[in-house]
Structures are given as C-alpha cells and as structure tokens.
Design a protein around this motif. Structure first.
Motif, mmCIF file in Angstrom:
data_model
loop_
_atom_site.group_PDB
_atom_site.id
_atom_site.type_symbol
_atom_site.label_atom_id
_atom_site.label_comp_id
_atom_site.label_asym_id
_atom_site.label_seq_id
_atom_site.Cartn_x
_atom_site.Cartn_y
_atom_site.Cartn_z
ATOM 1 N N LEU A 35 14.099 26.222 -15.780
ATOM 2 C CA LEU A 35 15.386 26.383 -16.473
ATOM 3 C C LEU A 35 16.176 25.078 -16.434
ATOM 4 C CD1 LEU A 35 16.835 29.832 -15.306
ATOM 5 C CD2 LEU A 35 15.846 29.260 -17.525
ATOM 6 N N GLN A 36 16.159 24.469 -15.261
ATOM 7 C CA GLN A 36 16.944 23.253 -15.036
ATOM 8 C C GLN A 36 16.435 22.113 -15.919
ATOM 9 O OE1 GLN A 36 16.803 22.232 -10.835
ATOM 10 N NE2 GLN A 36 17.267 20.110 -11.369
ATOM 11 N N LYS A 53 8.638 21.149 -26.331
ATOM 12 C CA LYS A 53 9.349 20.728 -25.119
ATOM 13 C C LYS A 53 8.467 19.820 -24.281
ATOM 14 C CE LYS A 53 12.447 24.592 -24.962
ATOM 15 N NZ LYS A 53 12.905 25.792 -24.289
ATOM 16 N N ASP A 87 14.428 22.504 -18.569
ATOM 17 C CA ASP A 87 14.063 22.998 -19.901
ATOM 18 C C ASP A 87 12.569 22.818 -20.179
ATOM 19 O OD1 ASP A 87 14.528 24.276 -22.270
ATOM 20 O OD2 ASP A 87 14.991 22.421 -23.364
ATOM 21 N N SER A 101 6.485 18.367 -21.266
ATOM 22 C CA SER A 101 5.824 19.009 -20.130
ATOM 23 C C SER A 101 4.833 18.046 -19.485
ATOM 24 C CB SER A 101 5.091 20.269 -20.602
ATOM 25 O OG SER A 101 4.036 19.929 -21.476
#
Ligand SMILES: [Zn+2]
Ligand SMILES: [Zn+2]
Length: 960
Positions: free
Chosen positions: A337-338, A302, A340, A304
């Motif tokens: 969360l929003q 993901k 990811d 970051s």
C-alpha cells in the motif's frame, strides 16, 4: 461422554444426589430461590452460550460449576440472580456438520442445493445435543432456566444484533476494507484473530524453508538471497525488502556473488569471500529479474521487482532480505500500500492457483511448494533448502491450513476506540488479577480492527444494503426494513431473519431512489456472542428499563482462551454501544488436562468418563475438587481421579459421619435449653467455625473460589478428628447440662457449616439440612440466608477477639504437646490405654480446662510444669490395674460390635481368668467395667468362656 448407563452401580452419594435433584425439582427450589429475593436487588450474571454441536466435557463441567457456585452464593446473600441458559447456534461449527451430513463440500455445492435448504438443515441440527446437555447440567446441580433458553438464531436475538451494528455504523466505526486476514480455503472465509486464538488452531508443522536467488538486473552472476517458508508465494513476488540501517555484504562463492545481511552470513554453505560491505539504504531501488511472469501484472502499469526499505526486516532469521508478495502477508500488504506495488492475486478463493500463473494453474497452494522448489533448482535459482518447524495456524473447524490473504471485508474500527477500551478495563475486577494488565491488556494493545463479515450462510445476515450509486443503508430493526423495503409486504411479522429470507428483500436507496440489495456477507458469530448482554433481552425493543438498570453484569466466568475471544468481543461492544465495560467481575479459569499432562483426548481415552466418575463419587466431590484446584486461578491442571476420591473421603464421608453421629443423639436435645457455651472445646469449635465463615465469605466476595473452598475441608477435619472425637463421652454422659451444651453447639456448628458450604457442595449440605431443619426453617438449605459472623456472636464467641485468639493458640499448643508425648509413648512401646503417672511440660502454665484435655488425651494422671519435657513412664501396681481395665473394656466392646449390639442392648457377662492381676483388677473396678461395656451383670467363673482374651500378657476369657 458415554450415555449414563442405569445398570451401572452408583455409590450411595450418587443415589442420594439424584434424589436431591428430584427434591429440588418437585419443590421448585430454584424458582423460589430467585423469586424470594427482591426484584430491585439484582445480581446479573452472563452465561457464555455454548455450541450445542458437541457433548459436554470436563471443561464445560468446570465452567458450569463456577457459574453455579457464584450465583448460589449471591442468592444466599439476598440478591435476585436470574439465570437463563443460552445456545450459540450459528457459524462454521454447525455449517460443517451440515455439509458433512448433506454430503456436500464447499460453497459451490451449498449454492447448488440452495441456501434456503442448507440453512434450514443447519437449523434442524442446532439443538441436536441439547438433551444431553440438559441432563448433565441438571445432574451437576446447576440451577439455570434451561427450558426457557435464548438462542442466537432467534429473530429477536438477530434483530438486537442488527440494532447494535447500526449503532456501530452511526458512530463511524464500521467500514469496508481490504485487509490481510487468515483465510480458510475450504470454508472460503476469513478467520478472525481471536478465532485463531482459540484452541487447536496452531499446530507445529515442518515445511521446506528456501533460500532463493533473485538475479540483480543488468549484472552477471550477482544475486540477492531471500528466505521464505512459503515457496508457493514466490510467483506472487513483487519486491524485496531490506532494513535501511542493516549492514549487508556482497560475497563471492564459486563463480557467483550474493548479497545478504552481514549478520546472516551463517546461512551460507561452504567457503566464501566477502568482497564488499554496504548499508541497506544503498541497495534501495536496485532492480532484479522476476522469478515468474504473472500474466496481467505489467498491464497494471505499476513499478515492481525492486528493493525497498522496510521497518519489519530483521536479522533474526533468514537472510536479512525479505521476499514480498503483497497479497499474502500483513507486512507485505502494508508495504504494498505504502509503495503502491501492483496487487494481483495468484490464488483463488478455494486456495487454487489462478490461470495467471499457467505453470501451477488449478493446483492447491500447499501442493505447489515442492513444485516451486524443483523448478527453481532446475533453473539454478535455489541457493539452499532446509526443513523448518514452526507453529502454523489451521482452521479451528475443519483443520485446513490457513494462509494470509488480502480480501475485501467489513471491519469494526478498533483502533479508534482502543484508548477507551484500555481505560474501561481499569474498572474490571479480574481473577486472577494479573490478567488485567497482562493477557487482556496486551490483547487490547495489539488488537487489529475486527473483521466482522463472513462469506458464509448460517448466521445473522449483515444488515447492510448497498446501492449502485455507492450509498450504504444499514438497517437496525425489522420495522426499519419494512419502512424502507421496495415491497414492504415481504417483511411479515414472522419473517425469518436469515440470509435466504432476507436477501430477496430490496430497499429503496435514500439517495438516488434505485433498488439496493443486501451485501452477501453474514456476521461473524462472535458479534452475536458480543451482543449477548442486550440481544438475549431483545434490547432495545424490549426490557429497556431493566437493561438500563442492570448493565453491566456483576459476573462472568470462562476459561483462559475466552480472554481474547468472548471477554474481548463483549468488551468491544460494551464500550462502543454503552461506554461501559460489560462486566464488573470476571473469573478466568485454566484448562483441565489429562492426568499425564497431555490434552484430554476422546480417541486416546486418557481421562475418566465424567458420568462414571459422578456415579462413583457423586457430583459434590467433583465440584469441590474443581473449585479447590489452581484451575480456578487460571492455571492448567492435570485431572486427578485420586484427588476426587480423597475429597470424597476426607470431606464428604467425614461430614456425613459427623452428621450421623449427631442424629443419633439429636432427640436428647432440649429445645428450650439456653446454652452458655462455656466449655473450652465448644468455644474452640465455634471459634474455628467463625474463622472458617470469615475466610469463606472473604474468598467468595473476592471471587477467589480456592480461598472460599479449602477452609471447608480443613474445618470438617478439625470437627471430626478433634471436636466430635472429644465430645463422645459428653453426649453419652450423665451431666445433663453439659450434654445440652454440647448438643446445642454441635447443632449450631452443623447448621452454620452446611449453609456456608452449600454453594460449593449443594447436595450433601441439602441432605444434612433436611436432617437439621425445624418446621419453620426454609425447606431447602439454598433458600437460607448466608450466615453472618454476627449470628455466631450470640454464642459469645468472636465478640472478644483476644479471647478467641487465645483459645486457638492454646488448643494449638496442647495439640503440639500431645503429638510429642504420643511419639514418646510409641518409642517406649507403652499403649495409650495404660495410664501413666505424669507429664511435665515447659512454658506458660495452661488453664485447668486445657490440662484436663491433656490428661485425657495422653492418659496421664497429672500435668506438671517444669524446665523439661518429661513423660513419667513408671507404672505402679495401681496404674497397671487401671491399664488392664481399659484393655478389657476395649476388647469387650469390640466383641459387642462384632455381635452387632447397639447402645440399647444391655448384656450379662461371664468372665473367667487364672490371672491374679486380672482378678485384683476386677475386684477393684467391677462397676467401672460394667458401665464401660453396658453390662447388666458380670459373673466371675472358673470355666473357660467362648472368647479368649490377651490383656497385656494376662489371660482371660468371656462370653455374653
Ligand atoms: Zn475451514
Ligand atoms: Zn443509490
């Protein structure tokens, strides 16, 4: 609280109270007070169950008192008020005690010795202090069914909690989720927001706050500056947040350039040059280099370590750029969360760093703070560090600092029912009123979903079985468990419903037929407290009809911290299960502090031992004190022993004296006499009595206990200093009709007063009732009906409103006149015993009966009406002689008193004097003197007698 020491001296009040406790017990007064009221006329009161893990203190005494006063009142009003004690048995408080005594710590060691052994040990400890509580409750005069108490660890109680949770589940309000919660790393469990809202949770701590440099990727010497007070979360950083509309600047300082909010330039140390301005949105998506490599993060695949826009960023503190570690903050988590963002915990369940940050592996998170600072400093990535004092949450049981942690847990969805919670709050009468739309409503508005699971042992097991296929089975009763169990013989009738006995029971999955196991979590013990209204009744398995008729309760009372705890959780459960608020009236008390305003502290010994205080002043004084202070309107109060002492004197001793006075003359009362209540003083005290009764009744009906309490003391003062003082002559006098009038009045006043004061000061009122009651009266004042104004109207008082008002007004007027005139007398140095010719007063002419009072009180011969207020101080020969007589009577009577003579002792007096005045006086007033001092004879002699007297400058001596 120390043990009650029997050797310790007890006051008369305390001794008398202890006798009354026995009297109540022997005569089953409490039971009778409940049973004599109709079962169809219930008044329901919920008692918030205390933990039995500590000794009772002033806070408990306060709540015990209000929980006694209100039920006593409604009992007298004709309601059946059943009162059953309860014990809160589960949860961390008792588990912590068990860990200490078993000399183990942490979940690993609990599981090593076995959950069964641990839980049974908890069970054995639960009621350790119950005896001490029982003693205090009884001594406080609290009427409650203590022996037959319910316990949250009872199977019946647990079964009802299961039933409740199944209802919540079936209404679609129970879910499993991952949420950021405050977490105790020692107890290894999340702590809910209202547990944190209880006392002792927040403490001021000073910690390093660091301004950290995040190097912008692909740029030399350009850094974002972010701020954090939790350096240990920096290894877990995955993003930086900015406000899209906030202005940012790029500044040059020495050889480096920094980006931060324009409004936060003050955080830079030393000179700088602004070289560029931009909006937050211009920074979004810029990448930066991670401070630490966390193993396994990249593998999550993901994106970051880039800048994102977020609403929660402000320029109130820090740098306007917020470091985001998704697991360790609520805003961070929601942003994660929003967007990811990758979520990888860096700290384990016991608060130690995981292997994925090798540099700090296995170290306690708080201990990593200084290491991160040293490390970043060494690497040139720390801009500045400051000490920062803020209030930080700690575990309410073990005092370990908590941290935010995103962990999987079970929740009740509060958001879905929030509107209904707010609507139903409108039906509750809050005292003080401002709580309704203040503290309580605000709490409802900001309430997060309720985390009801705990990763612990000694509590109600969460009744959720989970199958590998994903199916959930929520079990709502023992019967249901038996029906669904793989081996139903495991579910015996006496199956203990705790984790260690329930966990071995598997059930058949209703979807795929495989064996499903219970999830390991237990229930937050606030779910148990919230279920108290129905679980204490074992509803719906028992008492169904009773409960349906008697929910909600009429009354609850607790101190301020329960507003967002017990009051709140009961409201949530009441709303979900019954669509009703759980209580109609709620009294929120404040907190009792030590005399100097600090917290009461056992170790500092900054408050009087309650047992000693009770032995000194008695319980009534303490009860009255607590019920009459602003703690009853939700404010903090500094405990004052002096105030208790004052109440003892002004209220209790005074009242006891009034009663003793009446008892001396009671025998002279003719029961067949029909009083007319025509004397102005009788009318006046009955009017005062009625006003007091109305005020007390109104106060109690509105649950405003201060308003119901304070008029009682005022009345006793009026009764003693005005009424009783003024009727002394009448009860001793020879006018038989008038004597009957006054005795009947005083009897009625005392009888009515003890009834209306009985809920607040139950002991002295009982003591006096025993003196007053007739053979056909109830054996206890607490079995009487509440007096009504109608009853008093048979005296003629109060039926004519204007007349009553007039009496009160006129008595008030003459008291003001008396005060003024006495001040004038004091100024001229003329004693009240010396009669004066006249007083001229201004204003409207007063009736003869008021003039009479004035003449007597002020010792003047005549009241005149005129333009000016004048006290005529011209003393004629005649008045002088009368003054001498009064002085001689007073001094003789004080000698009688010293000789301990009673009204039955008639004496023979020898009087000797050389004073012509005294001789003249004696000639004129011999009879008056004899009557005034209860003498059979008075002989004038020339020989000096034993006691020499000085009478306004004249000399004499007497003996008897
Ligand atoms: Zn803890
Ligand atoms: Zn299944």
């Amino acid at each position: 609280m120390s043990q009650n020491n029997n050797q310790q001296k007890k006051s008369k009040f305390a001794q008398s109270e202890e006798e009354i406790v026995k009297f109540w017990e022997e005569n089953h007064c409490f039971e009778k007070s409940v049973q004599q009221r109709p079962a169809a006329k219930q008044y329901v009161f919920y008692d918030g169950p205390p933990f039995a893990t500590g000794l009772p203190h002033y806070g408990h005494i306060l709540s015990s008192t209000i929980k006694d006063v209100v039920p006593r009142y409604f009992t007298m009003k004709g309601y059946r008020v059943e009162r059953r004690w309860g014990w809160d048995c589960h949860g961390l408080p008792i588990e912590n005690i068990a860990e200490k005594e078993l000399k183990i710590s942490g979940k690993k060691q609990i599981e090593e010795i076995g959950v069964a052994k641990f839980n049974e040990f908890c069970r054995s400890k639960v009621l350790e202090f119950a005896g001490e509580w029982g003693k205090m409750v009884k001594r406080m005069g609290r009427w409650v069914d203590f022996e037959n108490s319910y316990k949250t660890m009872d199977n019946s109680y647990i079964e009802s909690v299961w039933w409740g949770l199944k209802q919540v589940y079936e209404k679609g309000l129970l879910y499993e989720g991952r949420k950021v919660l405050l977490y105790c790393s020692r107890c290894e469990t999340p702590i809910s927001n209202f547990e944190v809202a209880m006392d002792n949770s927040y403490k001021d701590v000073t910690e390093p706050a660091v301004f950290v440099k995040f190097k912008v990727r692909g740029q030399e010497n350009l850094y974002f500056i972010a701020w954090t007070t939790t350096p240990w979360t920096l290894p877990g950083n995955v993003a930086l947040a900015v406000g899209a509309k906030i202005d940012y600047v790029q500044v040059r300082q020495n050889n480096e350039e920094y980006i931060l909010a324009k409004d936060r330039l003050e955080v830079l140390t030393g000179d700088y040059e602004v070289i560029k301005e931009m909006r937050g949105m211009d920074l979004v998506n810029q990448e930066y280099e991670p401070l630490y490599e966390v193993q396994g993060l990249k593998e999550l695949g993901k994106k970051s370590h880039y800048v994102a826009a977020a609403d929660f960023v402000s320029t109130e503190d820090g740098s306007g750029i917020v470091h985001t570690a998704v697991i360790y903050g609520e805003d961070d988590y929601n942003l994660g969360l929003q967007l990811d963002l990758p979520m990888l915990p860096t700290v384990d369940e016991v608060g130690k760093f995981k292997d994925n940050v090798p540099q700090f592996a296995n170290q306690y998170f708080k201990k990593v703070n200084p290491q991160v600072i040293t490390d970043l400093t060494k690497r040139g990535l720390l801009y500045h560090t400051d000490n920062y004092t803020h209030s930080y949450p700690h575990c309410y049981r073990c005092e370990t600092p908590l941290f935010y942690n995103a962990i999987p847990a079970w929740f009740i969805n509060v958001q879905k029912i929030k509107e209904r919670l707010k609507e139903l709050n409108e039906n509750i009468n809050w005292v003080p009123q401002h709580i309704k739309h203040g503290r309580f409503l605000k709490g409802l508005e900001s309430a997060p979903d309720w985390n009801i699971s705990r990763n612990r042992y000694w509590a109600t097991p969460l009744p959720i079985w989970k199958c590998q296929c994903g199916q959930l089975e929520v079990i709502g009763s023992k019967q249901e468990l038996k029906e669904k169990a793989v081996n139903s013989s495991q579910v015996t009738d006496d199956l203990d419903m705790h984790k260690h006995s329930i966990d071995p029971i598997k059930i058949n999955c209703s979807k795929c037929g495989q064996e499903a196991s219970r999830i390991p979590e237990v229930v937050d013990c606030w779910v148990e407290s919230a279920s108290m209204p129905f679980a204490a009744q074992h509803y719906p398995f028992a008492n169904k009809e009773w409960f349906n008729k008697n929910f909600p309760a009429q009354f609850v009372a607790e101190y301020v911290a329960q507003t967002r705890a017990w009051f709140y959780v009961m409201h949530v459960m009441g709303t979900i299960l019954f669509d009703k608020p759980p209580f109609e009236n709620v009294v929120m008390t404040g907190t009792i502090m030590a005399e100097d305003g600090s917290k009461m502290s056992k170790s500092k010994k900054n408050y009087p031992d309650p047992w000693k205080l009770i032995d000194n002043y008695g319980v009534d004084a303490l009860r009255y004190y607590l019920m009459s202070t602003p703690v009853m309107s939700g404010e903090s109060v500094n405990f004052s022993e002096k105030a208790v002492d004052e109440i003892s004197k002004k209220l209790l001793i005074t009242l006891a004296n009034v009663n003793s006075f009446y008892q001396m003359f009671k025998d002279k009362k003719d029961e067949s006499y029909q009083p007319q209540f025509t004397n102005i003083m009788d009318k006046w005290i009955l009017t005062e009595l009625q006003m007091t009764l109305l005020a007390v009744t109104d106060g109690m009906d509105a649950y405003e206990v201060i308003k119901a309490t304070r008029p009682l003391l005022n009345f006793v003062q009026e009764l003693s200093t005005w009424y009783v003082r003024r009727i002394r002559g009448r009860v001793k006098g020879s006018d038989e009709r008038d004597k009957q009038e006054v005795l009947h009045t005083l009897d009625l006043v005392l009888r009515t007063f003890v009834k209306m004061a009985a809920p607040i000061i139950p002991f002295i009122t009982e003591r006096i009732w025993q003196d007053l009651r007739h053979a056909d009266d109830p054996i206890s004042v607490h079995l009487c009906d509440w007096p009504t104004a109608d009853e008093l109207s048979t005296t003629g008082v109060g039926t004519d409103h204007d007349l009553s008002k007039n009496i009160l007004k006129n008595i008030q007027t003459i008291r003001e006149i008396i005060e003024k005139a006495l001040a004038l007398r004091a100024k001229t140095g003329i004693k009240v015993r010396q009669p004066l010719p006249s007083l001229t007063i201004t204003g409207q002419e007063l009736g003869a009966e008021y003039q009479e009072i004035l003449r007597e009180e002020l010792n003047v011969k005549e009241i005149k009406f005129g333009q000016e207020f004048v006290l005529d101080t011209e003393i004629s020969e005649e008045l002088k002689l009368e003054g001498l007589l009064r002085e001689l009577i007073r001094q003789t009577n004080s000698l009688r008193k010293k000789a301990q003579l009673t009204i039955n002792d008639k004496i023979d007096i020898k009087l000797s004097t050389n004073s012509t005045l005294v001789k003249q006086m004696f000639q004129k007033y011999e009879t008056d003197y004899k009557t005034g001092v209860l003498a059979k004879s008075v002989t004038l002699t020339n020989d000096a007698q034993e006691h020499s007297l000085k009478l306004d400058g004249e000399e004499a001596s007497i003996s008897f």
